[in-house]
Write a protein that holds these residues in place. Structure first.
Motif, short mmCIF file in Angstrom:
data_model
loop_
_atom_site.label_atom_id
_atom_site.label_comp_id
_atom_site.label_asym_id
_atom_site.label_seq_id
_atom_site.Cartn_x
_atom_site.Cartn_y
_atom_site.Cartn_z
N ARG A 1 0.86 -1.18 0.00
CA ARG A 1 0.00 0.00 0.00
C ARG A 1 0.89 1.24 0.00
N GLN A 2 0.49 2.23 -0.78
CA GLN A 2 1.27 3.47 -0.84
C GLN A 2 0.38 4.61 -1.30
N LYS B 1 -6.00 -9.34 2.10
CA LYS B 1 -5.81 -10.04 3.38
C LYS B 1 -4.34 -10.22 3.71
N LEU B 2 -3.49 -10.31 2.69
CA LEU B 2 -2.05 -10.40 2.88
C LEU B 2 -1.36 -9.51 1.87
N MET B 3 -0.26 -8.89 2.28
CA MET B 3 0.55 -8.10 1.36
C MET B 3 1.90 -8.77 1.18
N LEU B 4 2.74 -8.21 0.33
CA LEU B 4 4.04 -8.79 0.00
C LEU B 4 4.84 -9.08 1.27
N LEU C 1 -1.95 -22.03 5.02
CA LEU C 1 -0.97 -21.06 5.49
C LEU C 1 0.00 -20.73 4.35
N VAL C 2 0.09 -19.46 3.97
CA VAL C 2 0.94 -19.06 2.84
C VAL C 2 1.62 -17.73 3.13
N SER C 3 2.64 -17.45 2.35
CA SER C 3 3.27 -16.13 2.29
C SER C 3 3.14 -15.61 0.86
N VAL C 4 3.23 -14.29 0.70
CA VAL C 4 3.13 -13.66 -0.62
C VAL C 4 4.52 -13.24 -1.08
N TYR C 5 4.87 -13.62 -2.31
CA TYR C 5 6.17 -13.27 -2.87
C TYR C 5 6.00 -12.83 -4.33
N ALA D 1 1.58 -16.90 -4.21
CA ALA D 1 1.60 -17.44 -2.85
C ALA D 1 2.51 -18.65 -2.79
N THR D 2 3.08 -18.88 -1.59
CA THR D 2 3.89 -20.08 -1.36
C THR D 2 3.55 -20.65 0.00
N MET D 3 3.51 -21.98 0.07
CA MET D 3 3.31 -22.65 1.35
C MET D 3 4.66 -22.93 2.04
N LYS D 4 5.74 -22.58 1.36
CA LYS D 4 7.09 -22.73 1.94
C LYS D 4 7.43 -21.42 2.67
N VAL D 5 6.93 -21.30 3.88
CA VAL D 5 6.89 -19.99 4.55
C VAL D 5 8.09 -19.73 5.46
N TYR D 6 9.05 -20.64 5.54
CA TYR D 6 10.15 -20.53 6.51
C TYR D 6 10.82 -19.16 6.50
N HIS D 7 11.17 -18.67 5.32
CA HIS D 7 11.94 -17.42 5.22
C HIS D 7 11.08 -16.17 5.43
#
Length: 278
Positions: free
Chosen positions: A6-7, A70-73, A117-121, A130-136
């Motif tokens: 967001r900006q 719901k999720l950002m980068l 459970l995911v992260s956004v990249y 989205a990725t389910m490999k959320v470790y990093h």
């Protein structure tokens, strides 16, 4: 202009189908992004500043929205699977265009309407995925200290290291290999005890309570499972660790302690290599 964030941008031009936004009033066409007309607040005029989220539309063009995803980068959280296709899954993240979860970024098979459970990249094609490999992507600044009880989601298991847990869906935690009793599946929710907070902020966890508390829980579990065997367990505490692990999800030592407690309580008896309920 930052994809996935967001900006605040300036309205530099109004057109029939929306307004163009940019970081500077004198920005060229290549440095502008469209906010579609249905997203434009009433009364908006050139020179106004609007806070928007930037992503890419179905034609792979950069586009702005007033909606909050719901999720950002770089963020981690749970999203609902809206659709599963032959190339991957699409997740509902609160925008008109669903977020793509490629097959190669899945740690298990997903199903429609499941929460994952995911992260956004940003992928190699400069698209938000989205990725389910959320470790990093997990945070290491949790508010928890040693002894706290936490809830987390299993996202990966390793024979060498242990079970990786996303505490509260966003903090980095792990049950070490030697502590990981039983079978753990990606997506499984666990209640754990924090045994240490590492220097890097990551949490070391145990799926078991402190020994004196765990003993009673293990004993109750063993008693219940013997009931399932109709009151006669076809082996005793001399059985192999593999058999004990398979039937009870306990280490051999934990099983022997539980059996010893039940013997002391006169709830069981051992005879001819079998355990009987009294």
């Amino acid at each position: 202009m930052r994809l996935g964030e967001r900006q605040k941008l300036i309205v530099v031009k109004k057109v029939e189908f929306g307004v163009y936004l940019a970081e500077r009033q004198d920005a060229g066409e290549k440095d502008r992004v469209l906010l579609p007309i249905k997203q434009v607040p009433a009364g908006t005029k050139e020179g106004d500043k609007l806070e928007v989220f930037l992503y890419k539309d179905s034609q792979d063009r950069l586009i702005a929205t007033m909606r909050q995803p719901k999720l950002m980068l770089g963020e981690t959280g749970f999203l609902r699977v809206a659709q599963v296709s032959r190339i991957g899954a699409f997740l509902d993240w609160g925008l008109e265009k669903d977020l793509f979860l490629p097959y190669k970024e899945q740690t298990k098979k997903v199903h429609e309407n499941e929460e994952v459970l995911v992260s956004v990249y940003i992928d190699k094609s400069s698209r938000l995925c989205a990725t389910m490999k959320v470790y990093h992507y997990l945070q290491t600044n949790s508010p928890y200290t040693e002894g706290d009880t936490v809830t987390g989601t299993v996202y990966e298991s390793s024979d060498n290291f242990g079970v990786f847990i996303a505490v509260d869906g966003k903090y980095s935690g792990m049950i070490p290999r030697q502590e990981a009793q039983g079978n753990y599946k990606a997506g499984e929710e666990l209640t754990c005890r924090v045994t240490a907070v590492r220097e890097d902020g990551k949490l070391t966890l145990s799926g078991r309570q402190k020994a004196h508390i765990q003993l009673y829980e293990d004993a109750e579990s063993v008693y219940s499972i013997i009931e399932d065997f109709e009151g006669v367990l076809p082996f005793d505490d001399k059985a192999s660790p593999e058999v004990i692990q398979r039937e009870f999800g306990l280490s051999k030592n934990a099983f022997k302690r539980a059996v010893g407690h039940l013997l002391k309580e006169k709830k069981i008896a051992i005879k001819d290599g079998k355990i009987y309920l009294l």
